[in-house]
Design a protein around this motif. Sequence first.
Motif, mmCIF file in Angstrom:
data_model
loop_
_atom_site.group_PDB
_atom_site.id
_atom_site.type_symbol
_atom_site.label_atom_id
_atom_site.label_comp_id
_atom_site.label_asym_id
_atom_site.label_seq_id
_atom_site.Cartn_x
_atom_site.Cartn_y
_atom_site.Cartn_z
ATOM 1 N N LEU A 136 0.822 -1.204 0.000
ATOM 2 C CA LEU A 136 0.000 0.000 0.000
ATOM 3 C C LEU A 136 0.855 1.253 0.000
ATOM 4 C CD1 LEU A 136 -2.724 -1.177 2.547
ATOM 5 C CD2 LEU A 136 -3.193 -0.471 0.185
ATOM 6 N N ARG A 137 1.910 1.253 0.801
ATOM 7 C CA ARG A 137 2.818 2.403 0.834
ATOM 8 C C ARG A 137 3.548 2.574 -0.507
ATOM 9 N NH1 ARG A 137 5.858 3.274 6.679
ATOM 10 N NH2 ARG A 137 4.129 4.492 7.574
ATOM 11 N N ASP A 138 3.974 1.471 -1.069
ATOM 12 C CA ASP A 138 4.705 1.544 -2.336
ATOM 13 C C ASP A 138 3.802 2.084 -3.448
ATOM 14 O OD1 ASP A 138 7.132 0.825 -3.930
ATOM 15 O OD2 ASP A 138 5.659 -0.442 -4.955
ATOM 16 N N PHE A 139 2.542 1.615 -3.498
ATOM 17 C CA PHE A 139 1.595 2.101 -4.504
ATOM 18 C C PHE A 139 1.415 3.614 -4.387
ATOM 19 C CE2 PHE A 139 -2.479 3.255 -6.228
ATOM 20 C CZ PHE A 139 -2.645 2.452 -7.353
ATOM 21 N N ALA A 140 1.230 4.102 -3.140
ATOM 22 C CA ALA A 140 1.029 5.533 -2.930
ATOM 23 C C ALA A 140 2.233 6.326 -3.388
ATOM 24 C CB ALA A 140 0.746 5.788 -1.450
ATOM 25 N N SER A 141 3.412 5.821 -3.052
ATOM 26 C CA SER A 141 4.645 6.518 -3.441
ATOM 27 C C SER A 141 4.792 6.572 -4.965
ATOM 28 C CB SER A 141 5.840 5.822 -2.790
ATOM 29 O OG SER A 141 7.057 6.398 -3.214
ATOM 30 N N GLN A 142 4.530 5.454 -5.626
ATOM 31 C CA GLN A 142 4.673 5.387 -7.084
ATOM 32 C C GLN A 142 3.660 6.298 -7.775
ATOM 33 O OE1 GLN A 142 7.012 3.782 -8.843
ATOM 34 N NE2 GLN A 142 7.988 3.030 -6.964
ATOM 35 N N LEU A 143 2.429 6.339 -7.278
ATOM 36 C CA LEU A 143 1.413 7.182 -7.899
ATOM 37 C C LEU A 143 1.747 8.663 -7.738
ATOM 38 C CD1 LEU A 143 -1.274 7.539 -9.362
ATOM 39 C CD2 LEU A 143 -2.436 7.303 -7.155
ATOM 40 N N GLU A 144 2.178 9.055 -6.558
ATOM 41 C CA GLU A 144 2.554 10.453 -6.333
ATOM 42 C C GLU A 144 3.698 10.875 -7.258
ATOM 43 O OE1 GLU A 144 3.417 10.621 -2.155
ATOM 44 O OE2 GLU A 144 1.470 11.522 -1.692
ATOM 45 N N ALA A 145 4.674 9.969 -7.432
ATOM 46 C CA ALA A 145 5.841 10.294 -8.262
ATOM 47 C C ALA A 145 5.492 10.403 -9.749
ATOM 48 C CB ALA A 145 6.923 9.242 -8.055
ATOM 49 N N ARG A 146 4.393 9.802 -10.175
ATOM 50 C CA ARG A 146 4.027 9.766 -11.581
ATOM 51 C C ARG A 146 3.437 11.104 -12.058
ATOM 52 N NH1 ARG A 146 2.816 5.207 -14.638
ATOM 53 N NH2 ARG A 146 4.241 4.207 -13.152
ATOM 54 N N LEU A 147 2.875 11.887 -11.152
ATOM 55 C CA LEU A 147 2.175 13.106 -11.526
ATOM 56 C C LEU A 147 3.009 14.347 -11.220
ATOM 57 C CD1 LEU A 147 -1.340 12.143 -10.141
ATOM 58 C CD2 LEU A 147 -0.703 12.299 -12.545
ATOM 59 N N PRO A 148 2.842 15.431 -12.007
ATOM 60 C CA PRO A 148 3.541 16.682 -11.705
ATOM 61 C C PRO A 148 3.068 17.247 -10.372
ATOM 62 C CG PRO A 148 1.906 17.026 -13.411
ATOM 63 C CD PRO A 148 1.985 15.535 -13.206
ATOM 64 N N GLU A 149 3.880 18.081 -9.776
ATOM 65 C CA GLU A 149 3.631 18.547 -8.413
ATOM 66 C C GLU A 149 2.276 19.225 -8.255
ATOM 67 O OE1 GLU A 149 5.842 21.167 -4.940
ATOM 68 O OE2 GLU A 149 6.932 20.515 -6.727
ATOM 69 N N GLY A 150 1.863 20.033 -9.185
ATOM 70 C CA GLY A 150 0.603 20.749 -9.049
ATOM 71 C C GLY A 150 -0.616 19.856 -9.094
ATOM 72 N N ARG A 151 -0.507 18.707 -9.707
ATOM 73 C CA ARG A 151 -1.650 17.791 -9.835
ATOM 74 C C ARG A 151 -1.475 16.538 -8.984
ATOM 75 N NH1 ARG A 151 -1.896 16.713 -16.026
ATOM 76 N NH2 ARG A 151 -3.664 15.404 -15.359
ATOM 77 N N GLU A 166 -12.410 -14.858 -3.706
ATOM 78 C CA GLU A 166 -11.251 -15.088 -4.555
ATOM 79 C C GLU A 166 -10.081 -15.530 -3.692
ATOM 80 O OE1 GLU A 166 -8.880 -12.740 -8.154
ATOM 81 O OE2 GLU A 166 -10.231 -11.644 -6.814
ATOM 82 N N HIS A 167 -9.407 -16.587 -4.112
ATOM 83 C CA HIS A 167 -8.298 -17.137 -3.349
ATOM 84 C C HIS A 167 -6.968 -16.746 -3.999
ATOM 85 C CE1 HIS A 167 -10.993 -19.733 -0.980
ATOM 86 N NE2 HIS A 167 -11.675 -19.904 -2.133
ATOM 87 N N GLY A 168 -5.911 -16.772 -3.206
ATOM 88 C CA GLY A 168 -4.564 -16.575 -3.716
ATOM 89 C C GLY A 168 -4.288 -15.176 -4.234
ATOM 90 N N VAL A 169 -4.912 -14.166 -3.667
ATOM 91 C CA VAL A 169 -4.691 -12.785 -4.105
ATOM 92 C C VAL A 169 -3.413 -12.270 -3.448
ATOM 93 C CG1 VAL A 169 -5.633 -10.428 -4.159
ATOM 94 C CG2 VAL A 169 -7.178 -12.413 -4.337
ATOM 95 N N SER A 170 -2.499 -11.779 -4.247
ATOM 96 C CA SER A 170 -1.232 -11.289 -3.709
ATOM 97 C C SER A 170 -1.418 -9.948 -3.001
ATOM 98 C CB SER A 170 -0.205 -11.122 -4.829
ATOM 99 O OG SER A 170 -0.577 -10.051 -5.677
ATOM 100 N N ALA A 171 -0.450 -9.594 -2.138
ATOM 101 C CA ALA A 171 -0.489 -8.317 -1.435
ATOM 102 C C ALA A 171 -0.433 -7.153 -2.412
ATOM 103 C CB ALA A 171 0.665 -8.232 -0.435
ATOM 104 N N LEU A 172 0.377 -7.299 -3.504
ATOM 105 C CA LEU A 172 0.508 -6.241 -4.495
ATOM 106 C C LEU A 172 -0.825 -5.979 -5.193
ATOM 107 C CD1 LEU A 172 2.322 -4.285 -6.037
ATOM 108 C CD2 LEU A 172 2.861 -6.156 -7.605
ATOM 109 N N ARG A 173 -1.479 -7.039 -5.606
ATOM 110 C CA ARG A 173 -2.759 -6.895 -6.279
ATOM 111 C C ARG A 173 -3.833 -6.324 -5.349
ATOM 112 N NH1 ARG A 173 -6.459 -11.854 -8.503
ATOM 113 N NH2 ARG A 173 -8.363 -10.627 -8.814
ATOM 114 N N LEU A 174 -3.822 -6.813 -4.108
ATOM 115 C CA LEU A 174 -4.818 -6.350 -3.148
ATOM 116 C C LEU A 174 -4.625 -4.868 -2.848
ATOM 117 C CD1 LEU A 174 -7.170 -6.949 -1.290
ATOM 118 C CD2 LEU A 174 -5.559 -7.863 0.394
ATOM 119 N N ALA A 175 -3.365 -4.450 -2.702
ATOM 120 C CA ALA A 175 -3.086 -3.037 -2.447
ATOM 121 C C ALA A 175 -3.551 -2.172 -3.609
ATOM 122 C CB ALA A 175 -1.588 -2.847 -2.193
ATOM 123 N N THR A 176 -3.324 -2.660 -4.833
ATOM 124 C CA THR A 176 -3.752 -1.918 -6.021
ATOM 125 C C THR A 176 -5.262 -1.753 -6.040
ATOM 126 O OG1 THR A 176 -1.850 -2.774 -7.251
ATOM 127 C CG2 THR A 176 -3.687 -1.874 -8.531
#
Length: 427
Positions: free
Chosen positions: A295-310, A403-413
């Motif tokens: 969850l933390r990694d997803f948030a960090s990656q999304l913030e880094a993808r957008l310009p500062e104003g948006r 749903e079974h076998g859902v990874s942490a990465l997928r669940l966080a997304t």
Amino acid sequence: MHRYRWSESIESRLQQATERMRRLRATTMPPAAVKSLRHWFRIHHTYNSNAIEGNRLTLPETRAVVEDGITIAGKSLKDHFEAVNLAHALDFVEALASKETVLGERDVREMHGIVLRGIDPENAGSYRRINVRIGGTEHVPPEALRVPEEMRAFGEWLAGAKNEHPVVVCAIAHAWFETIHPFVDGNGRTGRLLANLLLMREHYPAIVLLVEDRARYYTALDASHSGDITAMLELTLDRLDQSFEEYERASREVLELREPAIDYLAEQLGKPPAAPPPSEAHSWHEAVRALHGALRDFASQLEARLPEGRRPSLSVTDFSEPTEVAWKLIQKTPYELFGLHGEHHGSWLALSIRSSPKKGGLPELQVSEPDVSLQLRDRITSMEPTGHTFQVTHIEGVSIRIEHGVSALRLATELWTGAINTYLLSR
């Protein structure tokens, strides 16, 4: 040299007092306990010593006057002054007891000056210039002209070396001073202050002569005028026993209550934090930790993808390894593990990831949403760690899908996608 005598039968009690004093000095008393005992003595001595002389304040009233400065309706200004003055005189005596200076006639006059401060300024600290008689006794104090000479002799004895037991010295000083009766008023209160000063200088606890002791006290003083201080010694020792009992009770509380409690708590608090049970809980914790990191990694990656104003502001609160106590709570009651927070152009999201006890199994995770009206029809309702993956329960329309076998990465997304769409993009 003094002229006083006493019965040999007192010697055993004097030895007992010496032994109790030694035991008391060997005990380490916490400052708070010592302060409480001094406070007890200050109020009780002030009340009783004044009451012996006819002061009309009760014990609670004396406490209110001395501690809070309250004026008691129906009681004279003199009653109030006597209470405040005697409490201040006790403070003076306590300070004087801790000094290494030689005691003398001047110290006695200073004590008396505080006792009569604001009551009789002309005579406060000054020897009487008139002859006096003491009611209820045949003893006639020395003539006024002889008082300075008598007090000089008394002061020289006070300042000199003494071979007698400290309690005997206390009784001699008390009796000798009252026999001279050097002041117009305040002799009794000053004599009792002086007696306590001599005890405190030898590390004995101060004593409180009770108003109930008045008849016995006056009888002892009458006997002492002829040189016999046996009765005065017996009364002093009785009240010293009472003071010892107060200090010994406080000491027992320290040894029997406070110290064992501190030892136990120090031992418990000094232990390293207990790790959760390594068997069934380990995989559960690892799965939750993996989800938290994703969850933390997803948030960090999304913030880094957008310009500062948006760029949105996204964060995940800390997740701490639950202690053994916390793990027991997690298994019994809903427990907040960490939270998701976000802000974008005035829209906010705040979700909690909580554990929820599950009968017959490990706790599952649920998303706690503050605004139920915005929950999507298609959403995750629960997440159950199963090894390094999750069993996820979805609501899709009116049906439920597991749903079974859902990874942490997928669940966080999926969690961030649903949260952002619902709270930050739909408003």
